[in-house]
Design an enzyme around this catalytic site. Structure first.
Site, short mmCIF file in Angstrom:
data_model
loop_
_atom_site.label_atom_id
_atom_site.label_comp_id
_atom_site.label_asym_id
_atom_site.label_seq_id
_atom_site.Cartn_x
_atom_site.Cartn_y
_atom_site.Cartn_z
N LYS A 99 -4.28 -11.93 -6.20
CA LYS A 99 -5.42 -12.47 -5.43
C LYS A 99 -6.68 -11.68 -5.77
O LYS A 99 -6.61 -10.48 -6.05
CB LYS A 99 -5.11 -12.44 -3.93
N LYS B 269 0.83 -1.21 0.00
CA LYS B 269 0.00 0.00 0.00
C LYS B 269 0.86 1.26 0.00
O LYS B 269 0.53 2.24 -0.64
CB LYS B 269 -0.94 0.01 1.21
N LYS C 79 -11.39 -6.96 -3.45
CA LYS C 79 -12.60 -6.14 -3.54
C LYS C 79 -12.32 -4.86 -4.30
O LYS C 79 -13.19 -4.32 -4.95
CB LYS C 79 -13.07 -5.75 -2.14
#
Ligand code: AMP
Ligand code: TRP
Length: 328
Positions: free
Chosen positions: A193, A112, A196
């Protein structure tokens, strides 16, 4: 007393089949054997900016989905993290025993912080808050997908460090991963992966996607240059489709091989799509029923919070005493 289970999910984006197979399916299953608390982690969601009205709506939507996948409020407590204030209080105490180096090593933090020029300090504190969610209920077992394993190791380290500095205070929890489906990959990019937040309508199957959308997404999934399933040489995309099928249908390895060896990719995709549609249909039906009943979700969340607040407050009191903080 039965051992306690705790897990959490963020109310961002749309919950997808990766969340379901990696975590939620397990949540519903083990709630009958343990004292279970499931947490919608809105304080984690705001580590990155969320549109306030949207966040509010997503919390209720997610609560509806969790009830629809089978979380039974007569067996489990379903709570929203920010409605139990003690989580944030304990997070501060745990922050003070957590070396910065431990947080800098977290791969999610590294990803991030590399992706953005400037990030809020909450992104770094994120796993400490997660440790607080778990330790505050003295949870013994935490059912999660594979991407949370490192955060769980950190939780164990924080618990052990606190216990050794201030005396035995916290249960050191255990990670519970599913045997199949712990890491479901994106349909369009099987090296990443399923997430969302990943853009692209072909990436994830949402638990609330209608059948025609599910079919379209799976039929477009990335495979490889083989024409048909070969278990020895299958690429990541094909292995992912097989894992999705196996996790939904709970087939054995042997049954999977017998059913799919040599099957052409077009037929593989059709078979997987129909299995996913069939598994999600009853969930979607329950979701419609649950959300049609005005006030039901709010009531469940309120009752959940009321039930767990005394447990959380007790642990905070114990931790404060251990640290020498003022407890009248
Ligand atoms: P999150 O959506 O990050 O709040 O994750 C909620 C739960 O779903 C966590 O236990 C994750 O480990 C799990 N999870 C998220 N994405 C995946 C995935 N692609 N495959 C398996 N489990 C996942
Ligand atoms: N960090 C977890 C995720 O993104 C969500 C989470 C927050 C959690 N608190 C938790 C998971 C406590 C398990 C236990 O998936």
């Amino acid at each position: 007393m039965r051992p306690r289970v705790l897990s959490g999910i963020q109310p961002t984006g749309s919950p997808h089949i990766g969340n379901y197979l990696g975590a939620l399916k397990n949540w519903a299953k083990i709630q009958y054997d343990y004292d279970s608390i499931y947490c919608i982690v809105d304080l984690h969601a705001v580590t990155v900016y969320q549109d306030p009205a949207e966040l509010r709506a997503k919390i209720e939507e997610l609560a509806g989905v969790l009830l629809a996948i089978g979380i039974d409020p007569t067996h489990s407590s379903l709570i929203v993290q920010s409605s139990v204030a003690a989580h944030a209080e304990l997070a501060w105490m745990l922050t003070c025993v957590t070396p910065i180096g431990w947080l800098e090593r977290m791969t999610q933090f590294k990803a991030k912080s590399e992706a953005q020029e400037s990030i809020g300090s909450g992104v770094m504190q994120y796993p400490v808050l997660m440790a607080a969610d778990i330790l505050i209920y003295q949870a013994a077992i935490v059912p999660v997908g594979d991407d949370q394993s490192q955060h769980l190791e950190l939780t164990r380290d924080i618990a052990q460090r606190f216990n050794s500095l201030y005396g035995d205070t916290f249960v050191v929890p255990e990670t519970r991963l599913p045997t199949v489906g712990a890491r479901i990959m994106g349909l369009d990019e099987p090296e990443k992966k399923m997430s969302k937040s990943a853009a692209g309508s072909g990436h994830a199957v949402s638990l609330l996607d209608p059948p025609d959308v599910i079919r379209k997404k799976i039929l477009r999934a990335t495979t490889d240059s083989n024409p048909a399933v070969d278990f020895e040489t299958a690429g990541a995309g094909v292995r992912n489709l097989l894992a999705i099928f196996q996790a939904f249908t709970e087939s054995t390895d042997e049954a999977l091989r017998t059913q799919f060896s040599g099957m052409r990719y077009g037929d593989l995709k059709k078979t997987v799509a129909e299995a996913v549609i069939a598994a999600l249909e009853p969930i979607q039906k329950r979701y419609r029923e649950i959300t049609a009943e005005t006030g039901y979700i709010a009531r469940v969340l309120e009752e959940g919070a009321e039930k767990v607040r005394p447990i959380a407050n007790d642990t905070v009191k114990k931790a404060k005493r251990a640290m020498g903080l003022y407890t009248p």
